[in-house]
Design a protein around this motif. Structure first.
Motif, PDB file in Angstrom:
ATOM      1  N   ILE A 161      39.274  72.943  24.899  1.00 51.49           N
ATOM      2  CA  ILE A 161      39.517  73.205  26.607  1.00 51.49           C
ATOM      3  C   ILE A 161      37.950  72.910  27.445  1.00 51.49           C
ATOM      4  CG2 ILE A 161      38.262  75.581  28.275  1.00 51.49           C
ATOM      5  CD1 ILE A 161      40.976  76.743  26.648  1.00 51.49           C
ATOM      6  N   GLY A 162      36.372  72.479  26.559  1.00 49.35           N
ATOM      7  CA  GLY A 162      35.357  71.838  26.969  1.00 49.35           C
ATOM      8  C   GLY A 162      34.298  71.726  25.954  1.00 49.35           C
ATOM      9  N   ASN A 163      32.999  71.275  26.085  1.00 50.33           N
ATOM     10  CA  ASN A 163      32.079  71.125  25.139  1.00 50.33           C
ATOM     11  C   ASN A 163      31.878  72.864  24.062  1.00 50.33           C
ATOM     12  OD1 ASN A 163      29.229  71.438  25.057  1.00 50.33           O
ATOM     13  ND2 ASN A 163      30.054  68.890  24.065  1.00 50.33           N
ATOM     14  N   LEU A 164      31.825  72.473  23.541  1.00 49.56           N
ATOM     15  CA  LEU A 164      32.288  74.217  22.405  1.00 49.56           C
ATOM     16  C   LEU A 164      30.761  74.555  23.124  1.00 49.56           C
ATOM     17  CD1 LEU A 164      33.542  74.374  19.670  1.00 49.56           C
ATOM     18  CD2 LEU A 164      34.364  75.230  21.176  1.00 49.56           C
ATOM     19  N   GLU A 165      29.150  73.963  22.819  1.00 50.30           N
ATOM     20  CA  GLU A 165      27.996  74.174  23.455  1.00 50.30           C
ATOM     21  C   GLU A 165      28.005  74.695  24.773  1.00 50.30           C
ATOM     22  OE1 GLU A 165      26.097  75.293  20.926  1.00 50.30           O
ATOM     23  OE2 GLU A 165      26.851  74.668  19.753  1.00 50.30           O
ATOM     24  N   ALA A 166      28.670  74.106  25.744  1.00 46.45           N
ATOM     25  CA  ALA A 166      28.172  74.126  26.782  1.00 46.45           C
ATOM     26  C   ALA A 166      29.153  75.106  27.447  1.00 46.45           C
ATOM     27  CB  ALA A 166      28.628  72.544  27.676  1.00 46.45           C
ATOM     28  N   TRP A 167      30.274  75.180  26.710  1.00 44.56           N
ATOM     29  CA  TRP A 167      31.138  76.428  26.632  1.00 44.56           C
ATOM     30  C   TRP A 167      30.240  77.825  26.658  1.00 44.56           C
ATOM     31  CZ3 TRP A 167      36.435  77.221  24.226  1.00 44.56           C
ATOM     32  CH2 TRP A 167      37.808  78.232  24.999  1.00 44.56           C
ATOM     33  N   LYS A 168      29.910  77.951  25.902  1.00 43.56           N
ATOM     34  CA  LYS A 168      28.863  79.139  24.225  1.00 43.56           C
ATOM     35  C   LYS A 168      27.009  79.258  25.647  1.00 43.56           C
ATOM     36  CE  LYS A 168      26.691  80.723  20.521  1.00 43.56           C
ATOM     37  NZ  LYS A 168      26.735  80.943  19.463  1.00 43.56           N
ATOM     38  N   LYS A 169      27.173  77.908  26.094  1.00 46.56           N
ATOM     39  CA  LYS A 169      26.152  78.565  26.666  1.00 46.56           C
ATOM     40  C   LYS A 169      25.874  79.143  27.912  1.00 46.56           C
ATOM     41  CE  LYS A 169      21.888  76.051  28.849  1.00 46.56           C
ATOM     42  NZ  LYS A 169      20.955  74.746  28.719  1.00 46.56           N
ATOM     43  N   GLU A 170      27.764  77.924  28.666  1.00 43.89           N
ATOM     44  CA  GLU A 170      27.613  78.728  30.192  1.00 43.89           C
ATOM     45  C   GLU A 170      28.476  80.352  30.070  1.00 43.89           C
ATOM     46  OE1 GLU A 170      26.086  77.312  32.798  1.00 43.89           O
ATOM     47  OE2 GLU A 170      25.063  76.295  31.630  1.00 43.89           O
ATOM     48  N   GLY A 171      28.587  80.381  28.639  1.00 49.91           N
ATOM     49  CA  GLY A 171      29.984  81.215  29.062  1.00 49.91           C
ATOM     50  C   GLY A 171      31.698  81.672  29.593  1.00 49.91           C
ATOM     51  N   VAL A 172      31.739  80.458  30.373  1.00 53.03           N
ATOM     52  CA  VAL A 172      32.968  80.021  31.297  1.00 53.03           C
ATOM     53  C   VAL A 172      33.268  78.501  31.256  1.00 53.03           C
ATOM     54  CG1 VAL A 172      31.712  80.138  33.487  1.00 53.03           C
ATOM     55  CG2 VAL A 172      34.340  81.001  33.083  1.00 53.03           C
ATOM     56  N   LYS A 173      34.275  78.525  31.463  1.00 53.39           N
ATOM     57  CA  LYS A 173      35.254  76.529  31.607  1.00 53.39           C
ATOM     58  C   LYS A 173      36.031  76.851  32.838  1.00 53.39           C
ATOM     59  CE  LYS A 173      32.267  73.512  29.539  1.00 53.39           C
ATOM     60  NZ  LYS A 173      31.031  73.387  29.782  1.00 53.39           N
ATOM     61  N   TYR A 174      36.275  75.891  33.009  1.00 50.47           N
ATOM     62  CA  TYR A 174      36.945  75.615  34.129  1.00 50.47           C
ATOM     63  C   TYR A 174      37.964  74.598  33.875  1.00 50.47           C
ATOM     64  CZ  TYR A 174      34.123  79.141  36.032  1.00 50.47           C
ATOM     65  OH  TYR A 174      33.153  79.745  36.768  1.00 50.47           O
ATOM     66  N   VAL A 175      39.507  74.610  34.246  1.00 51.18           N
ATOM     67  CA  VAL A 175      40.277  73.853  33.838  1.00 51.18           C
ATOM     68  C   VAL A 175      41.372  73.821  35.290  1.00 51.18           C
ATOM     69  CG1 VAL A 175      42.819  73.278  32.946  1.00 51.18           C
ATOM     70  CG2 VAL A 175      41.286  74.058  31.773  1.00 51.18           C
ATOM     71  N   LEU A 176      41.407  72.756  35.934  1.00 50.62           N
ATOM     72  CA  LEU A 176      41.902  72.149  37.349  1.00 50.62           C
ATOM     73  C   LEU A 176      43.702  72.886  36.968  1.00 50.62           C
ATOM     74  CD1 LEU A 176      42.171  71.757  40.461  1.00 50.62           C
ATOM     75  CD2 LEU A 176      42.782  69.069  39.690  1.00 50.62           C
ATOM     76  N   ASN A 177      44.218  73.310  37.891  1.00 48.62           N
ATOM     77  CA  ASN A 177      45.741  73.890  38.037  1.00 48.62           C
ATOM     78  C   ASN A 177      46.170  72.664  39.653  1.00 48.62           C
ATOM     79  OD1 ASN A 177      48.004  75.063  39.192  1.00 48.62           O
ATOM     80  ND2 ASN A 177      48.053  76.704  38.568  1.00 48.62           N
ATOM     81  N   GLY A 178      46.641  71.477  39.489  1.00 47.20           N
ATOM     82  CA  GLY A 178      46.792  70.435  39.824  1.00 47.20           C
ATOM     83  C   GLY A 178      47.848  70.774  40.661  1.00 47.20           C
ATOM     84  N   ARG A 179      48.326  71.327  41.146  1.00 51.63           N
ATOM     85  CA  ARG A 179      49.711  72.344  42.260  1.00 51.63           C
ATOM     86  C   ARG A 179      48.758  73.985  42.987  1.00 51.63           C
ATOM     87  NH1 ARG A 179      52.699  76.813  42.530  1.00 51.63           N
ATOM     88  NH2 ARG A 179      51.833  77.589  40.880  1.00 51.63           N
ATOM     89  N   LYS A 181      45.664  73.530  43.330  1.00 57.57           N
ATOM     90  CA  LYS A 181      43.892  73.738  43.183  1.00 57.57           C
ATOM     91  C   LYS A 181      42.552  74.710  42.847  1.00 57.57           C
ATOM     92  CE  LYS A 181      46.250  69.788  44.642  1.00 57.57           C
ATOM     93  NZ  LYS A 181      46.787  68.764  43.680  1.00 57.57           N
ATOM     94  N   GLN A 182      42.953  75.680  42.359  1.00 55.43           N
ATOM     95  CA  GLN A 182      42.477  75.999  41.424  1.00 55.43           C
ATOM     96  C   GLN A 182      41.441  75.934  40.698  1.00 55.43           C
ATOM     97  OE1 GLN A 182      45.577  79.943  41.453  1.00 55.43           O
ATOM     98  NE2 GLN A 182      44.095  81.300  42.263  1.00 55.43           N
ATOM     99  N   GLN A 183      40.826  76.398  40.347  1.00 57.09           N
ATOM    100  CA  GLN A 183      40.105  75.972  39.391  1.00 57.09           C
ATOM    101  C   GLN A 183      39.723  77.139  38.395  1.00 57.09           C
ATOM    102  OE1 GLN A 183      38.536  73.499  38.348  1.00 57.09           O
ATOM    103  NE2 GLN A 183      38.173  72.031  39.867  1.00 57.09           N
ATOM    104  N   MET A 184      40.872  77.307  37.304  1.00 54.92           N
ATOM    105  CA  MET A 184      40.924  78.491  36.379  1.00 54.92           C
ATOM    106  C   MET A 184      40.172  78.619  35.188  1.00 54.92           C
ATOM    107  SD  MET A 184      44.277  78.505  37.518  1.00 54.92           S
ATOM    108  CE  MET A 184      45.338  79.907  36.779  1.00 54.92           C
ATOM    109  N   PRO A 185      39.684  79.883  35.417  1.00 59.08           N
ATOM    110  CA  PRO A 185      38.448  80.484  34.387  1.00 59.08           C
ATOM    111  C   PRO A 185      38.498  80.833  32.991  1.00 59.08           C
ATOM    112  CG  PRO A 185      38.653  81.834  36.207  1.00 59.08           C
ATOM    113  CD  PRO A 185      39.874  81.168  36.285  1.00 59.08           C
ATOM    114  N   HIS A 186      38.129  80.077  32.030  1.00 64.16           N
ATOM    115  CA  HIS A 186      38.530  80.685  30.592  1.00 64.16           C
ATOM    116  C   HIS A 186      36.970  80.800  30.333  1.00 64.16           C
ATOM    117  CE1 HIS A 186      42.541  79.194  29.670  1.00 64.16           C
ATOM    118  NE2 HIS A 186      42.219  77.831  31.466  1.00 64.16           N
ATOM    119  N   ASN A 187      37.279  82.275  29.772  1.00 68.46           N
ATOM    120  CA  ASN A 187      35.652  82.799  29.242  1.00 68.46           C
ATOM    121  C   ASN A 187      35.259  82.440  27.849  1.00 68.46           C
ATOM    122  OD1 ASN A 187      35.010  84.230  32.001  1.00 68.46           O
ATOM    123  ND2 ASN A 187      35.520  86.076  30.918  1.00 68.46           N
ATOM    124  N   TYR A 188      34.510  82.519  27.484  1.00 68.49           N
ATOM    125  CA  TYR A 188      34.241  81.944  25.708  1.00 68.49           C
ATOM    126  C   TYR A 188      34.661  82.864  25.658  1.00 68.49           C
ATOM    127  CZ  TYR A 188      31.668  80.361  21.505  1.00 68.49           C
ATOM    128  OH  TYR A 188      31.633  79.506  20.797  1.00 68.49           O
TER     129      TYR A 188
END
Length: 287
Positions: A161-179, A181-188
């Motif tokens: 889903i993303g760089n683990l260290e950055a994910w842990k630091k930020e607490g959330v990563k986003y994945v684009l829903n192509g249909r 157009k939402q940035q879908m959040p994934h908390n750590y």
């Protein structure tokens, strides 16, 4: 009958919104529970047409939204609740599947007399396939398992889903829903929950311990989940049956919205194969 947007309220958890498709005739019918995939929902594309086909085959077909899929009881389509989506994880989805199963087999279910409680099949698409496999491996009430374009490994998807260290630091990563157009959040917490339950969430270990008939359906040219994942599932359970779908994609040529009154040919094949498998009297040895 086609009953939409029933709500299973829970004291300490978000509600589960579900649909039931069946012929109301007081005849006990095999129960089929369908689990949607990642960034999916029960009313996606042609899923309602799929449900109608199972109904016509005199099966009791249930599809539901995972409680944290991003939908709400008021709006079960798409993703109005991204805060809930951010807090989703595999453990929650397994618990949701367990609770909808328990409810359907309980006296609280007004349609219980329409269900053969000794004939239950799980169907899962994509990530829902992995969830269904894990559930079937530990649940004696499940008699058959079917996966459509299922993943075979949660670990690599969780970590990518993303760089683990950055994910842990930020607490959330986003994945684009192509249909949408939402940035879908994934908390750590998603990663933390997976690591805390890694053995339980191993689709490989679950597949190797499945004791009931298993049908694996996958498009050879699936661009989202490679066909070799289906081959891995098939290898891990030598009692399983693998059906290859040619010239199709991850959703068997469906799309959202679906405005046709017929299923795409590939998905129709998937449905027919699945219904035949459920209705078959083949024993585990015969597979």
């Amino acid at each position: 009958m086609r009953i939409k947007n029933l709500v299973l309220d829970r004291t300490d958890n978000k509600p589960i919104v579900w649909d039931a498709f069946f012929n109301k005739n007081s005849e006990q019918k095999p129960l089929v529970i369908f689990s949607h995939g990642y960034k999916g929902f029960k009313d996606w594309g042609p899923w309602n047409l799929v449900a109608e086909q199972f109904k016509k085959a005199n099966l009791f077909f249930v599809k539901f939204n995972f409680s944290h899929n991003g939908g709400t009881a008021e709006n079960p389509i798409d993703f109005p609740d991204l805060e809930a989506f951010a807090e989703n994880n595999y453990s929650k989805e397994l618990n949701d599947l367990d609770e909808i199963l328990n409810y359907l087999l309980s006296q609280d279910n007004e349609f219980l007399k329409e269900i053969n409680t000794n004939n239950i099949t799980l169907i899962g698409h994509s990530r829902g396939g992995g969830i269904s496999i894990i559930k079937a491996s530990t649940e004696t009430r499940i008699k058959k398992i079917i996966t459509w374009a299922s993943v075979c490994d949660f670990s690599k998807r969780t970590a990518t889903i993303g760089n683990l260290e950055a994910w842990k630091k930020e607490g959330v990563k986003y994945v684009l829903n192509g249909r949408t157009k939402q940035q879908m959040p994934h908390n750590y917490q998603f990663y933390e929950d997976f690591k805390a339950h890694e053995n339980l969430l191993s689709i490989k270990l679950a597949s190797e311990s499945i004791m009931v008939p298993q049908l694996i359906i996958h498009a050879i040219n699936d661009p989202s989940v490679a066909f070799n994942e289906a081959e891995a599932l098939h290898k891990w359970n030598n009692k399983s049956k693998l059906v290859e779908i040619k010239d199709s994609n991850h959703v068997f040529d469906g799309q959202h919205p679906w405005n046709d009154n017929k299923l795409p040919k590939a998905l129709e094949t998937v449905v027919l194969e699945s219904i035949s498998f459920i209705q078959s009297t083949s024993t585990e040895k015969e597979l």
